[in-house]
Design a protein around this motif. Structure first.
Motif, PDB file in Angstrom:
ATOM      1  N   MET A   1       0.832  -1.197   0.000  1.00 23.34           N
ATOM      2  CA  MET A   1       0.000   0.000   0.000  1.00 23.34           C
ATOM      3  C   MET A   1       0.869   1.251   0.000  1.00 23.34           C
ATOM      4  O   MET A   1       1.808   1.373   0.793  1.00 23.34           O
ATOM      5  CB  MET A   1      -0.915   0.015   1.236  1.00 23.34           C
ATOM      6  N   SER A   2       0.551   2.182  -0.892  1.00 25.33           N
ATOM      7  CA  SER A   2       1.293   3.440  -0.960  1.00 25.33           C
ATOM      8  C   SER A   2       0.731   4.429   0.059  1.00 25.33           C
ATOM      9  O   SER A   2      -0.357   4.211   0.617  1.00 25.33           O
ATOM     10  CB  SER A   2       1.187   4.045  -2.360  1.00 25.33           C
ATOM     11  N   ILE A   3       1.462   5.519   0.281  1.00 26.35           N
ATOM     12  CA  ILE A   3       0.994   6.564   1.197  1.00 26.35           C
ATOM     13  C   ILE A   3      -0.322   7.149   0.700  1.00 26.35           C
ATOM     14  O   ILE A   3      -1.255   7.362   1.480  1.00 26.35           O
ATOM     15  CB  ILE A   3       2.063   7.668   1.343  1.00 26.35           C
ATOM     16  N   GLN A   4      -0.408   7.389  -0.605  1.00 25.60           N
ATOM     17  CA  GLN A   4      -1.637   7.963  -1.168  1.00 25.60           C
ATOM     18  C   GLN A   4      -2.819   7.021  -0.989  1.00 25.60           C
ATOM     19  O   GLN A   4      -3.939   7.452  -0.663  1.00 25.60           O
ATOM     20  CB  GLN A   4      -1.423   8.278  -2.658  1.00 25.60           C
ATOM     21  N   GLU A   5      -2.597   5.731  -1.187  1.00 22.82           N
ATOM     22  CA  GLU A   5      -3.670   4.746  -1.000  1.00 22.82           C
ATOM     23  C   GLU A   5      -4.101   4.680   0.460  1.00 22.82           C
ATOM     24  O   GLU A   5      -5.295   4.562   0.767  1.00 22.82           O
ATOM     25  CB  GLU A   5      -3.210   3.368  -1.487  1.00 22.82           C
ATOM     26  N   ALA A   6      -3.116   4.783   1.366  1.00 20.95           N
ATOM     27  CA  ALA A   6      -3.442   4.774   2.800  1.00 20.95           C
ATOM     28  C   ALA A   6      -4.274   5.988   3.171  1.00 20.95           C
ATOM     29  O   ALA A   6      -5.236   5.884   3.950  1.00 20.95           O
ATOM     30  CB  ALA A   6      -2.155   4.736   3.622  1.00 20.95           C
ATOM     31  N   LYS A   7      -3.932   7.149   2.616  1.00 19.15           N
ATOM     32  CA  LYS A   7      -4.709   8.362   2.882  1.00 19.15           C
ATOM     33  C   LYS A   7      -6.146   8.225   2.372  1.00 19.15           C
ATOM     34  O   LYS A   7      -7.094   8.716   2.996  1.00 19.15           O
ATOM     35  CB  LYS A   7      -4.040   9.579   2.245  1.00 19.15           C
ATOM     36  N   GLN A   8      -6.312   7.543   1.232  1.00 20.66           N
ATOM     37  CA  GLN A   8      -7.658   7.322   0.686  1.00 20.66           C
ATOM     38  C   GLN A   8      -8.478   6.412   1.595  1.00 20.66           C
ATOM     39  O   GLN A   8      -9.684   6.643   1.798  1.00 20.66           O
ATOM     40  CB  GLN A   8      -7.552   6.733  -0.719  1.00 20.66           C
ATOM     41  N   VAL A   9      -7.830   5.400   2.163  1.00 19.17           N
ATOM     42  CA  VAL A   9      -8.510   4.505   3.107  1.00 19.17           C
ATOM     43  C   VAL A   9      -8.964   5.283   4.341  1.00 19.17           C
ATOM     44  O   VAL A   9     -10.101   5.142   4.807  1.00 19.17           O
ATOM     45  CB  VAL A   9      -7.584   3.340   3.528  1.00 19.17           C
ATOM     46  N   VAL A  10      -8.069   6.126   4.862  1.00 17.05           N
ATOM     47  CA  VAL A  10      -8.392   6.933   6.036  1.00 17.05           C
ATOM     48  C   VAL A  10      -9.507   7.930   5.713  1.00 17.05           C
ATOM     49  O   VAL A  10     -10.420   8.141   6.514  1.00 17.05           O
ATOM     50  CB  VAL A  10      -7.132   7.671   6.548  1.00 17.05           C
ATOM     51  N   GLN A  11      -9.476   8.530   4.511  1.00 17.89           N
ATOM     52  CA  GLN A  11     -10.521   9.476   4.118  1.00 17.89           C
ATOM     53  C   GLN A  11     -11.891   8.802   4.062  1.00 17.89           C
ATOM     54  O   GLN A  11     -12.900   9.392   4.461  1.00 17.89           O
ATOM     55  CB  GLN A  11     -10.191  10.097   2.760  1.00 17.89           C
ATOM     56  N   LYS A  12     -11.939   7.568   3.601  1.00 14.85           N
ATOM     57  CA  LYS A  12     -13.205   6.822   3.587  1.00 14.85           C
ATOM     58  C   LYS A  12     -13.724   6.606   5.003  1.00 14.85           C
ATOM     59  O   LYS A  12     -14.933   6.670   5.249  1.00 14.85           O
ATOM     60  CB  LYS A  12     -13.013   5.470   2.876  1.00 14.85           C
ATOM     61  N   SER A  13     -12.814   6.354   5.935  1.00 15.77           N
ATOM     62  CA  SER A  13     -13.211   6.198   7.338  1.00 15.77           C
ATOM     63  C   SER A  13     -13.737   7.505   7.915  1.00 15.77           C
ATOM     64  O   SER A  13     -14.678   7.505   8.708  1.00 15.77           O
ATOM     65  CB  SER A  13     -12.022   5.704   8.170  1.00 15.77           C
ATOM     66  N   ILE A  14     -13.130   8.629   7.512  1.00 20.65           N
ATOM     67  CA  ILE A  14     -13.615   9.945   7.946  1.00 20.65           C
ATOM     68  C   ILE A  14     -15.040  10.165   7.440  1.00 20.65           C
ATOM     69  O   ILE A  14     -15.931  10.561   8.195  1.00 20.65           O
ATOM     70  CB  ILE A  14     -12.698  11.066   7.424  1.00 20.65           C
ATOM     71  N   ASP A  15     -15.253   9.907   6.146  1.00 25.10           N
ATOM     72  CA  ASP A  15     -16.574  10.104   5.552  1.00 25.10           C
ATOM     73  C   ASP A  15     -17.619   9.232   6.239  1.00 25.10           C
ATOM     74  O   ASP A  15     -18.740   9.690   6.513  1.00 25.10           O
ATOM     75  CB  ASP A  15     -16.534   9.781   4.055  1.00 25.10           C
TER      76      ASP A  15
END
Length: 376
Positions: free
Chosen positions: A333-347
């Motif tokens: 997993m890349s940093i950008q992909e990890a940020k996308q996963v975290v953003q989905k959790s925020i939403d």
């Protein structure tokens, strides 16, 4: 279309996407006249409803109000002077409130000096920032006690966070935690340093004063609950300090179980609930709804912080949800992909929080539920 409270809202999502695209195209069209409604559309596209602070919206509405230019439904039934009267009333209300806020900020400045918090060299001085959060969130003039609780605990949690991050030694951190655990029996312990003394006495006297006021309003003793909130925070911060000292990399689930508390919204939001009007019985603050409101709010805040502070915390050698996802993925997993996963959790957390806030049932009074949403 953006006020979504269920996981699968494909119709709302499609409407939001289509209408957003249409409005953006209109904004970019040549020859579009910049009317007040045009500016309103531009603002709403730029700032989603969950990013705005009500009091700042009030200020903006006053500044942009144009009684002649606004085209409203049934305007022909409203004489022009009525619009001007409304504007004058809004200006008077805002000016009166602003005067109250300035007095409160001056009082808080004295409170910081009286508690010697300005003498702690390691601590960020964030008083105005903390008070803005309170005034923009709990803005009615009569809710001064709620604002004071919110702002004071905001300052204290900021200083304590800096103490655990950079200001305190291991011995000092343990000493502070021990003093708070003993609370009224803290005289049994000596202060390890002057820093610990300043910090503990600031927490102790502030919590005692707020507890006495809240207890009088609630017709029951709530000071013990305020102390428990602070203890939860300090223990979670101690856990993080030990993880960093031992170079331990927790799982994301283990990290979030602790980090939602260490994000430090507990002392800011939860005591303020006692000052917004309704009675909060002991069974309410122990109810699952109360716990879930706080968990979702804190999860949102912690994840937002992790995305924004990823690079800085990486330089400081700290782990957060983004770096832990990358670390435990084994390189997949890349940093950008990890940020996308975290953003989905925020939403998802924001959506679930809004659903709880808007739900008619439940034991937590609506003004209290609204405070969780406003902080979010």
């Amino acid at each position: 279309s953006k006020v979504s409270i269920s996981e699968n809202e494909s119709i709302l999502d499609n409407i939001g996407s289509w209408s957003g695209t249409l409005l953006k195209e209109k904004l970019c069209s040549n020859g579009v006249q910049r009317t007040p409604i045009f500016e309103e559309m531009e603002y709403d596209l730029k700032f989603p409803f969950y990013t705005t602070l009500e009091r700042l919206d009030h200020k903006r509405n006053i500044e942009h109000f144009n009684s002649k230019g606004f085209q409203m439904l049934k305007t022909e039934y409203k004489p022009l002077h009525a619009n001007q009267d409304i504007l004058a009333l809004a200006v008077e209300d805002f000016s009166t409130s602003q005067s109250i806020y300035q007095d409160e900020l001056n009082y808080l400045d004295s409170w910081v000096k009286d508690n010697r918090l300005d003498q702690l060299q390691f601590a960020r001085q964030k008083l105005t920032y903390c008070y803005l959060s309170a005034a923009a969130t709990i803005f009615p003039p009569e809710l001064s006690d709620a604002r004071m609780s919110w702002a004071k605990n905001g300052v204290l949690t900021t200083v304590v966070d800096d103490f655990f991050d950079v200001g305190g030694s291991r011995e000092e951190l343990e000493n502070l935690l021990s003093l708070v655990e003993k609370w009224d029996g803290h005289h049994q312990d000596a202060f390890y340093s002057e820093q610990v003394k300043i910090l503990f006495l600031a927490i102790y006297t502030t919590v005692k004063q707020l507890g006495a006021k809240a207890s009088a309003l609630q017709d029951r003793d709530v000071t013990k609950h305020l102390v428990e909130i602070w203890l939860d925070l300090l223990r979670s911060m101690m856990t993080e300090a030990e993880w960093q000292r031992n170079q331990y990399a927790p799982t994301v689930e283990e990290y979030m179980g602790n980090a939602a508390v260490s994000f430090a919204l507990g002392p800011i939001v939860l005591p303020a609930l006692y000052f917004v009007g309704p009675k909060l019985l002991e069974n309410v603050v122990k109810d699952q709804e109360y716990t879930e409101l706080f968990r979702l709010l804190s999860t949102c805040g912690r994840f937002l912080n992790d995305i924004q502070g990823f690079e800085r915390e990486g330089i400081e050698g700290k782990l957060n949800s983004v770096s832990l996802l990358v670390l435990h993925s084994g390189g997949s997993m890349s940093i950008q992909e990890a940020k996308q996963v975290v953003q989905k959790s925020i939403d998802a957390s924001r959506r679930d929080l809004l659903r709880l806030v808007l739900r008619e049932q439940g034991v937590v009074p609506r003004p209290c539920k609204q405070l969780f949403w406003k902080m979010c």
